[in-house]
Design a protein around this motif. Sequence first.
Motif, short mmCIF file in Angstrom:
data_model
loop_
_atom_site.label_atom_id
_atom_site.label_comp_id
_atom_site.label_asym_id
_atom_site.label_seq_id
_atom_site.Cartn_x
_atom_site.Cartn_y
_atom_site.Cartn_z
N GLU A 18 83.82 -25.27 57.13
CA GLU A 18 84.15 -26.69 57.28
C GLU A 18 85.53 -27.00 56.69
OE1 GLU A 18 82.62 -30.72 55.04
OE2 GLU A 18 81.12 -29.24 55.60
N TYR A 19 85.77 -26.52 55.48
CA TYR A 19 87.05 -26.79 54.82
C TYR A 19 88.20 -26.05 55.49
CZ TYR A 19 85.20 -29.58 51.00
OH TYR A 19 84.64 -30.60 50.26
N SER A 20 87.96 -24.82 55.93
CA SER A 20 89.04 -24.07 56.56
C SER A 20 89.47 -24.70 57.88
CB SER A 20 88.66 -22.60 56.75
OG SER A 20 87.63 -22.47 57.70
N LYS A 21 88.53 -25.31 58.61
CA LYS A 21 88.87 -26.00 59.85
C LYS A 21 89.81 -27.18 59.59
CE LYS A 21 84.73 -24.86 62.45
NZ LYS A 21 83.47 -25.35 63.01
N ASP A 22 89.70 -27.77 58.39
CA ASP A 22 90.56 -28.90 58.02
C ASP A 22 91.84 -28.45 57.32
OD1 ASP A 22 88.79 -30.73 59.10
OD2 ASP A 22 87.72 -31.04 57.21
N GLY A 23 92.08 -27.14 57.27
CA GLY A 23 93.33 -26.63 56.70
C GLY A 23 93.28 -26.33 55.21
N TRP A 24 92.11 -26.39 54.60
CA TRP A 24 91.97 -26.09 53.17
C TRP A 24 91.84 -24.59 52.97
CZ3 TRP A 24 92.47 -29.87 49.55
CH2 TRP A 24 92.34 -31.17 49.98
N LYS A 25 92.36 -24.10 51.83
CA LYS A 25 92.22 -22.69 51.44
C LYS A 25 91.42 -22.62 50.15
CE LYS A 25 96.80 -21.36 53.05
NZ LYS A 25 98.07 -20.80 52.60
N LEU A 26 90.49 -21.68 50.11
CA LEU A 26 89.72 -21.46 48.89
C LEU A 26 90.63 -20.75 47.89
CD1 LEU A 26 86.90 -21.58 47.50
CD2 LEU A 26 86.54 -19.27 48.37
N THR A 27 90.81 -21.35 46.71
CA THR A 27 91.70 -20.74 45.72
C THR A 27 90.96 -20.14 44.53
OG1 THR A 27 92.03 -22.87 44.62
CG2 THR A 27 93.62 -22.23 46.31
N SER A 28 89.76 -20.67 44.25
CA SER A 28 89.02 -20.17 43.09
C SER A 28 87.56 -20.60 43.20
CB SER A 28 89.63 -20.73 41.80
OG SER A 28 88.98 -20.20 40.67
N THR A 29 86.72 -19.93 42.45
CA THR A 29 85.31 -20.31 42.36
C THR A 29 84.86 -20.19 40.91
OG1 THR A 29 84.53 -18.06 42.73
CG2 THR A 29 84.80 -19.45 44.68
N ASP A 30 83.76 -20.85 40.62
CA ASP A 30 83.17 -20.77 39.29
C ASP A 30 81.69 -21.08 39.43
OD1 ASP A 30 83.04 -20.38 36.57
OD2 ASP A 30 83.80 -22.35 36.05
N ALA A 31 80.89 -20.60 38.52
CA ALA A 31 79.46 -20.89 38.52
C ALA A 31 78.99 -21.06 37.08
CB ALA A 31 78.68 -19.78 39.19
N VAL A 32 78.12 -22.05 36.90
CA VAL A 32 77.59 -22.34 35.56
C VAL A 32 76.08 -22.51 35.68
CG1 VAL A 32 77.61 -23.96 33.64
CG2 VAL A 32 79.71 -23.51 34.88
N SER A 33 75.36 -21.89 34.78
CA SER A 33 73.91 -22.05 34.74
C SER A 33 73.58 -23.06 33.66
CB SER A 33 73.27 -20.70 34.40
OG SER A 33 71.89 -20.85 34.28
N PHE A 34 72.78 -24.06 34.02
CA PHE A 34 72.39 -25.09 33.06
C PHE A 34 70.92 -25.41 33.31
CE2 PHE A 34 71.95 -29.53 31.70
CZ PHE A 34 72.38 -29.41 30.39
N GLY A 35 70.06 -25.04 32.39
CA GLY A 35 68.64 -25.26 32.56
C GLY A 35 68.11 -24.46 33.74
N ALA A 36 67.45 -25.15 34.66
CA ALA A 36 66.89 -24.49 35.84
C ALA A 36 67.82 -24.57 37.03
CB ALA A 36 65.55 -25.13 36.19
N ILE A 67 71.80 -23.92 38.90
CA ILE A 67 73.07 -23.20 38.93
C ILE A 67 74.05 -24.08 39.69
CG2 ILE A 67 74.31 -21.20 39.82
CD1 ILE A 67 71.81 -19.56 39.35
N TYR A 68 75.18 -24.36 39.06
CA TYR A 68 76.23 -25.16 39.66
C TYR A 68 77.33 -24.23 40.14
CZ TYR A 68 73.98 -29.07 37.33
OH TYR A 68 73.06 -30.01 36.92
N ILE A 69 77.66 -24.31 41.40
CA ILE A 69 78.72 -23.49 41.98
C ILE A 69 79.87 -24.40 42.35
CG2 ILE A 69 79.36 -21.95 43.87
CD1 ILE A 69 76.42 -21.03 43.90
N TYR A 70 81.05 -24.07 41.85
CA TYR A 70 82.24 -24.88 42.11
C TYR A 70 83.18 -24.09 43.03
CZ TYR A 70 80.52 -27.43 38.07
OH TYR A 70 79.74 -28.13 37.20
N LEU A 71 83.59 -24.73 44.12
CA LEU A 71 84.55 -24.15 45.04
C LEU A 71 85.82 -24.97 44.94
CD1 LEU A 71 82.19 -23.80 48.15
CD2 LEU A 71 82.65 -22.08 46.41
N TYR A 72 86.93 -24.32 44.63
CA TYR A 72 88.20 -25.01 44.45
C TYR A 72 89.09 -24.72 45.67
CZ TYR A 72 86.61 -25.24 39.62
OH TYR A 72 85.87 -25.47 38.49
#
Length: 64
Positions: free
Chosen positions: A36-54, A56-61
């Motif tokens: 979806e983002y690549s169709k709009d011209g965005w490039k993935l530059t980084s990712t991160d993931a954090v576990s909190f309780g039950a 998992i948060y995944i961040y796409l930059y």
Amino acid sequence: MKVYKVETLIYYSKLTLDTKHILKSSQKEIQEKLDEYSKDGWKLTSTDAVSFGAAIYIYLYFEK
């Protein structure tokens, strides 16, 4: 000038013997977001993931 955007995806753990259930269930949604983002011209530059309780948060930059 570059523009940046963060997409946050949240996945919750469940009681199962399959230790990779989050990995399996998240792959399709993450790939859809990347497409979806690549169709709009965005490039993935980084990712991160954090576990909190039950959860998992995944961040796409992205940058454009």
